[in-house]
Every structure is written in structure tokens, then in C-alpha cells.
Design an enzyme around this catalytic site. Sequence first.
Site, PDB file in Angstrom:
ATOM      1  N   HIS A 194       0.832  -1.298  -0.091  1.00 15.27           N
ATOM      2  CA  HIS A 194       0.141  -0.019  -0.074  1.00 15.27           C
ATOM      3  C   HIS A 194       0.873   1.261  -0.075  1.00 15.27           C
ATOM      4  O   HIS A 194       0.156   2.336   0.490  1.00 15.27           O
ATOM      5  CB  HIS A 194      -1.165  -0.049   1.116  1.00 15.27           C
ATOM      6  CG  HIS A 194      -0.341  -0.148   2.609  1.00 15.27           C
ATOM      7  ND1 HIS A 194      -0.918  -0.741   3.615  1.00 15.27           N
ATOM      8  CD2 HIS A 194       0.806   0.692   3.030  1.00 15.27           C
ATOM      9  CE1 HIS A 194      -0.162  -0.517   4.641  1.00 15.27           C
ATOM     10  NE2 HIS A 194       0.898   0.315   4.160  1.00 15.27           N
ATOM     11  N   HIS A 214      -1.937   4.874   9.607  1.00 15.70           N
ATOM     12  CA  HIS A 214      -0.278   5.265   9.750  1.00 15.70           C
ATOM     13  C   HIS A 214      -0.344   6.593  10.602  1.00 15.70           C
ATOM     14  O   HIS A 214       0.702   7.526  10.482  1.00 15.70           O
ATOM     15  CB  HIS A 214       0.461   5.478   8.747  1.00 15.70           C
ATOM     16  CG  HIS A 214       0.644   4.226   7.926  1.00 15.70           C
ATOM     17  ND1 HIS A 214      -0.516   3.674   7.091  1.00 15.70           N
ATOM     18  CD2 HIS A 214       1.685   3.299   7.533  1.00 15.70           C
ATOM     19  CE1 HIS A 214      -0.086   2.640   6.440  1.00 15.70           C
ATOM     20  NE2 HIS A 214       1.105   2.240   6.834  1.00 15.70           N
ATOM     21  N   HIS A 263       9.913  -4.283   4.504  1.00 16.20           N
ATOM     22  CA  HIS A 263      10.535  -2.901   4.212  1.00 16.20           C
ATOM     23  C   HIS A 263      10.818  -2.518   5.652  1.00 16.20           C
ATOM     24  O   HIS A 263       9.998  -2.691   6.769  1.00 16.20           O
ATOM     25  CB  HIS A 263       9.450  -1.973   3.539  1.00 16.20           C
ATOM     26  CG  HIS A 263       8.160  -1.891   4.025  1.00 16.20           C
ATOM     27  ND1 HIS A 263       7.098  -2.621   4.305  1.00 16.20           N
ATOM     28  CD2 HIS A 263       7.357  -0.519   4.395  1.00 16.20           C
ATOM     29  CE1 HIS A 263       6.059  -2.255   4.849  1.00 16.20           C
ATOM     30  NE2 HIS A 263       6.140  -0.871   4.923  1.00 16.20           N
ATOM     31  N   GLU A 312       3.486  -5.208   8.909  1.00 15.61           N
ATOM     32  CA  GLU A 312       2.311  -5.009   8.041  1.00 15.61           C
ATOM     33  C   GLU A 312       1.750  -6.179   7.493  1.00 15.61           C
ATOM     34  O   GLU A 312       0.523  -6.670   7.361  1.00 15.61           O
ATOM     35  CB  GLU A 312       2.364  -3.983   6.890  1.00 15.61           C
ATOM     36  CG  GLU A 312       2.639  -2.560   7.471  1.00 15.61           C
ATOM     37  CD  GLU A 312       2.689  -1.591   6.555  1.00 15.61           C
ATOM     38  OE1 GLU A 312       2.632  -0.319   6.974  1.00 15.61           O
ATOM     39  OE2 GLU A 312       3.129  -1.791   5.368  1.00 15.61           O
TER      40      GLU A 312
HETATM   41  C1  DHB Z   1       6.392   3.308   2.322  1.00 16.87           C
HETATM   42  C2  DHB Z   1       5.682   1.829   2.440  1.00 16.87           C
HETATM   43  C3  DHB Z   1       4.674   1.867   3.402  1.00 16.87           C
HETATM   44  O1  DHB Z   1       4.100   0.880   3.888  1.00 16.87           O
HETATM   45  C4  DHB Z   1       4.155   2.966   4.047  1.00 16.87           C
HETATM   46  O2  DHB Z   1       3.098   3.006   4.759  1.00 16.87           O
HETATM   47  C5  DHB Z   1       4.767   4.103   3.865  1.00 16.87           C
HETATM   48  C6  DHB Z   1       5.773   4.339   2.820  1.00 16.87           C
HETATM   49  C7  DHB Z   1       7.456   3.140   1.226  1.00 16.87           C
HETATM   50  O3  DHB Z   1       8.034   2.290   0.872  1.00 16.87           O
HETATM   51  O4  DHB Z   1       7.882   4.413   0.945  1.00 16.87           O
HETATM   52 FE    FE Z   2       2.710   1.097   5.642  1.00 13.22          FE
END
Ligand code: DHB
Ligand code: FE
Length: 280
Positions: free
Chosen positions: A12, A59, A193, A240
Site C-alpha cells: 500500500h 499510519h 520494508h 504489516e
Molecule cells: C512506504 C511503505 C509503506 O508501507 C508506507 O506505509 C509508507 C511508505 C514506502 O516504501 O515508501
Molecule cells: Fe505502510
Amino acid sequence: MAKILGSITTSHIPLIGKAIARNLRGEPYWKPFFDGFGPVHEWLARVKPDVAVVFYNDHGLNFFLDKLPTFAVGAAPKYGTADEGWGIPALTHFRGDPDLSWHLIEALVAEGFDVATCQEMLVDHGFTIPMALLWPGGGDWPVKVVPVELNTVQHPLPSPARCLKLGRAVGHALESYDEDLKVVIVGTGGLSHQLDGTRAGFINREFDLMCLDKIVGEPEAVARYTILEIVEHAGAQGVELINWIAARGALNGRVAKLHSNYHVPISNTATGLLLLENRG
Ligand code: DHB
Ligand code: FE
């Protein structure tokens, strides 16, 4: 009775919203990612769901660190969006289904999930980006929505095993809903991530591919990890993954994997996409 058609789980990342707004889908950076959604669009056009139950994480738009529920369920007639500071366009509101929301809430509380109930709720990129990916064109959403929000922001987070049970409880509650509704389950976020700290940019392809594979037929194998183990293997924001686990839990019977895609990176994230059909 309501019928669960299947689940779609996808990343997302806010940058996707910019790519959609600027019509960059065909650019070399974006094409392998957006092309992954073709089979999902075909499936949605064929099965035509009435409602999407969306497992996602906020978030900081609707909930902030001062008041942060572990699990929250939307029970609003409509859900607005807002400028979150990522420079992505705020989308038109989503239509809710308060009757279905309250049915889910009643069933969840009866099963020991003491969820926060939200009769007003803004949904952030964790919700809007997947919706824009699933139903491109924007604006006139063909489904009503029920947001189910999981805390991935402030520790302690709910364990993956608990999230699998939450999903199962949602699945059972949907199956006992006395209306002829076709429901699609959506789960958002991940895969690996980390956006901050010394491991910013961390991605773990091997772990992601293992999760994409195991979550289909053996979700317990993914749900057995602790939150700290997921942080270690998938990065701080890789947690997540619990939204994917909850979404998988909502499909209680046999499932068929119809499609998946994995593409690294978009922004700082390894993107995953999985379409499962419920075969009862
Ligand atoms: C990114 C990934 C995310 O899940 C998020 O909530 C905000 C930014 C990213 O990789 O930029
Ligand atoms: Fe996110």
C-alpha cells in the site's frame, strides 16, 4: 447468506498513489508492478463483489499515539480520506455498510475480540492505495467497505497468531450474515520494508517469497512468528504482514491461488500481490 469470494492482498505504498495520479503505469519503473494487477481486475469483473472487508493499518491519520486501539472496526455510513502529507491526492469517500459492520462487531466481541468501534473514521493510504489499485478509475467505487484496522504502529502489536484468529472470526461472522452479499476480503501492507533507523531500505526477498508461498495453504507457518521475529526478518514496517495473515484467516475453507506477483522495489518496499479464491 453472505458469501466470501476470495481475498486480495497487496502492498500500500503512498508513491503508488502518485504514479496513478501522474499516469505513470506504463513507465519502466512502474510497469512490472501495475501489470501484476491484470488478473485481479479480470477476476473482480467476473465475480463482482458487493462489499470489501479491508484489513489494513492506519499510519497516524485516524489514530495517533495518544489513543491507539489494537483492533478497530469501522461502522460508519461513509469514510473520508485526507491529505496525509505524502503528496497523494485525497480520494472521494467510500460508502460503508453499517449493518454489516455491527454484525461483525457483535460477533467479534462475542468471541473475545474487544475491538474499538468507529462510527466516524478517516482511512489513509493503507486503505486508499489498495482500493485505487483494485478498482482503477477512481471515484465511483463499485463496492461498499468495512475497514478492519490493526495496530502496526505502537508496540506492543497484536501477535500474528492472534491476527490469524481475528481473521477467522471475521470469516465466520461473514458466513453467518443473513443477507445475500458477495464479499471480497482485502489485506494491505508489506511485504518486507524498513523506513527508518540503521536498517532503512532493508528488504528480504527470501522471507517474502516464503510467506507468499506458505500463506496460501499453511497460514499457521507464517502466523507462528513473533512480532520481533518478523521485524528481524522483514524490517520494522514489514510487520504489516499481520494484515495479510488476518485476511488469509477470513477464508476458512479450501482456497485456490489464482495469481501472485512480487516486485522489488517500489520506493523502499518489496511489493507483493496475492489473489486467492475461496473454494469452501
Ligand atoms: C512506504 C511503505 C509503506 O508501507 C508506507 O506505509 C509508507 C511508505 C514506502 O516504501 O515508501
Ligand atoms: Fe505502510
